[in-house]
Each structure stands twice: as C-alpha cells, then as structure tokens.
Scaffold this active site. Structure first.
Site, mmCIF file in Angstrom:
data_model
loop_
_atom_site.group_PDB
_atom_site.id
_atom_site.type_symbol
_atom_site.label_atom_id
_atom_site.label_comp_id
_atom_site.label_asym_id
_atom_site.label_seq_id
_atom_site.Cartn_x
_atom_site.Cartn_y
_atom_site.Cartn_z
ATOM 1 N N HIS A 231 0.843 -1.199 0.000
ATOM 2 C CA HIS A 231 0.000 0.000 0.000
ATOM 3 C C HIS A 231 0.882 1.255 0.000
ATOM 4 O O HIS A 231 2.062 1.182 0.360
ATOM 5 C CB HIS A 231 -0.851 0.033 1.274
ATOM 6 N N CYS B 25 -2.355 -0.099 9.760
ATOM 7 C CA CYS B 25 -3.494 -0.930 9.299
ATOM 8 C C CYS B 25 -4.433 -1.383 10.403
ATOM 9 O O CYS B 25 -5.558 -1.767 10.132
ATOM 10 C CB CYS B 25 -3.027 -2.214 8.630
HETATM 11 N N1 GLY Z 1 -2.616 -9.263 4.768
HETATM 12 C C1 GLY Z 1 -3.008 -7.943 4.483
HETATM 13 C C2 GLY Z 1 -3.476 -7.811 3.101
HETATM 14 O O1 GLY Z 1 -2.897 -8.426 2.241
HETATM 15 O O2 GLY Z 1 -4.434 -7.135 2.808
#
Ligand code: GLY
Length: 263
Positions: free
Chosen positions: A171, A258
C-alpha cells in the site's frame, strides 16, 4: 498543548480495531518468514498496540474477529474517515470484501457515510491524509476508478487530492507516512517523487524500509520496534516515540497503520 501539534495534524478521540482471529495466518501475505506466524504472540502485540492508543487518549472500539476474513483486523483498509464523512471502501482483494460491512455499521453511529462502488476498489492503506490534502495511492488494491470516486467524494467536502502510483510495497502507507512538522517519512523509492514535493522528507535506509509504516497519533509517533537508524532520524522531530513489536503483523504484510481506524 499537545506535543508536535501543527497545522496538518489531526487530533483523534476514537479508534476502531478488531481482534485478530485464530486463523489470521490464512490471511493474504507475500512475506516469506522462517518462523510461522504465532497467534498468541500476535494477540499480545495487538493488545500492546491498543493499550498505547488508549494511553494517549483514544477510546478504542474493539470488534470481534470475523472468522471468514482472516485479514479483518487490518481494519484501516475498510474505511477512510474524515471529520465530515466516512467513506466505506470496496477492498481491492476479493478475499477481503465483506470486511467493510460491520465497520460501516459502527461508523454510521458517529458520522455520515458514503461508499466506493464497484468497479472501483480502494484499500484505506493506500490513502494518506495530510491536513486538507489526500494522497491516494493507485496500487494492486486501489484502482484508478476507486481513487477517482474517493477523490470526488473528498472534493465535495473541501479536500484536495492527488493520486500517486504505488510502485513498491503493498500500500502507499507501506512506504510513505506523515510524521508531523510538515515532514513525510519515505522509503528510498519515494524520496524524490514529484507528487510529494512541498514537504520535508526523512528518507529511510533500505534495510529499515518496514519502518516507513510509522503512525502519527495525537503528537506521538508509534513506530515498529527494531529500526534504530530510523528512530534516530525521527528523534530530530522532537516528538515522543513509542516502539511496538510488530513481528507477527509483519509476517502478514501488515503494520501499525493498518490495525486501527482513527477518527
Ligand atoms: N494481509 C493484508 C493484506 O494483504 O491485505
């Protein structure tokens, strides 16, 4: 005065989080680790993270694990919350779709909501707010249609936005985060990115790249433990730094940003 409070700093009173499920190791990951992910260790790390959020004044709204969604404790991917609106995302990975539903119900108690609609996809991990501006990463999870939908919604509330190609990491916030005092913490991949002009930069050495996922909350920097070079660089900001062990989260391609939605 809260330390480090500046014009771009948002003050939070709440955080939504979700307990990791016992099946968390079945979540999506690209990380190869010699040691398999350990549930008990993850639970301890997750609790320590929530304790820090509470200790700095956030009310933590803790949801139960979702057995059908082993990545669901990475709640940040399911919503982008501003002072005016919570935008419920359509997560980019098919396996994660549906995680957003209970988050939408919770957020609707606190604020107006809107939605990203298919074929648009957005993961909150790709969305970085710096004051009134949003950087929206276009990645394997957030597609151009989703980024544009989000941008148009934010536009309606007086925010500016730009898209930025996520050329490395899962991300955008795996590689770029706002750390206060008009400063971005960036990996070498983003050090000279034309779309990140106008900010001071702290550039992380490549062997500590994971530390880019440092989270600014109410004037404190929560950083993954074990990155002394980055810590030294962050100390120049003169903000309180709190290190947290994220070993098991990291094995699942996750990090400190996250695991909560702050608002
Ligand atoms: N394990 C986090 C994701 O891949 O969204």
């Amino acid at each position: 005065m809260i330390p480090g409070r500046g014009k771009n700093q948002i003050m939070f009173t709440r955080a939504i989080a979700r307990k990791p499920g016992k099946n968390f190791a079945q979540g999506l990951t690209t990380t190869l680790s010699e040691d398999p992910p350990d549930y008990d260790t993850l639970v301890k790390q997750h609790k320590a993270y929530l304790n820090v959020l509470e200790s700095i004044g956030l009310e933590v709204i803790l949801l139960d694990a979702l057995p059908d969604h082993p990545d669901a404790y990475f709640v940040e991917d399911t919503a982008v919350v501003t002072a005016e609106v919570a935008v419920i995302t359509n997560p980019g990975a098919k396996a994660r779709r549906g995680e957003e539903q209970t988050i939408a119900q919770v957020l609707a108690r606190y604020c107006k909501t809107d939605n990203i609609r298919a074929p648009g996809t957005v993961d909150g991990g790709d969305v970085l707010q710096v004051g009134k501006h949003f950087f929206i990463g276009v990645s394997e999870r957030t597609n151009p249609e989703g980024a544009n939908q989000l941008g148009r919604i934010l536009d309606g509330y007086g925010y500016t936005w730009t898209t930025i190609a996520v050329s490395a990491g899962l991300h955008l916030k795996s590689s770029v985060n706002y750390v206060g005092k008009n400063t971005l913490l960036v990996t070498e991949d983003f050090a000279n990115h034309e779309k990140l002009g106008g900010y001071k930069k702290i550039v992380i050495d490549s062997h500590e790249a994971y530390a880019a996922n440092t989270l600014l909350v109410n004037g404190r920097l929560l950083m993954p433990a074990g990155h002394p070079g980055t810590r030294k660089k962050l100390e120049t900001l003169q903000l309180e730094i709190i290190e947290l062990d994220t070993s098991e989260v990291r094995k699942m391609d996750g990090g400190l940003t996250c695991m909560s939605i702050r608002f």
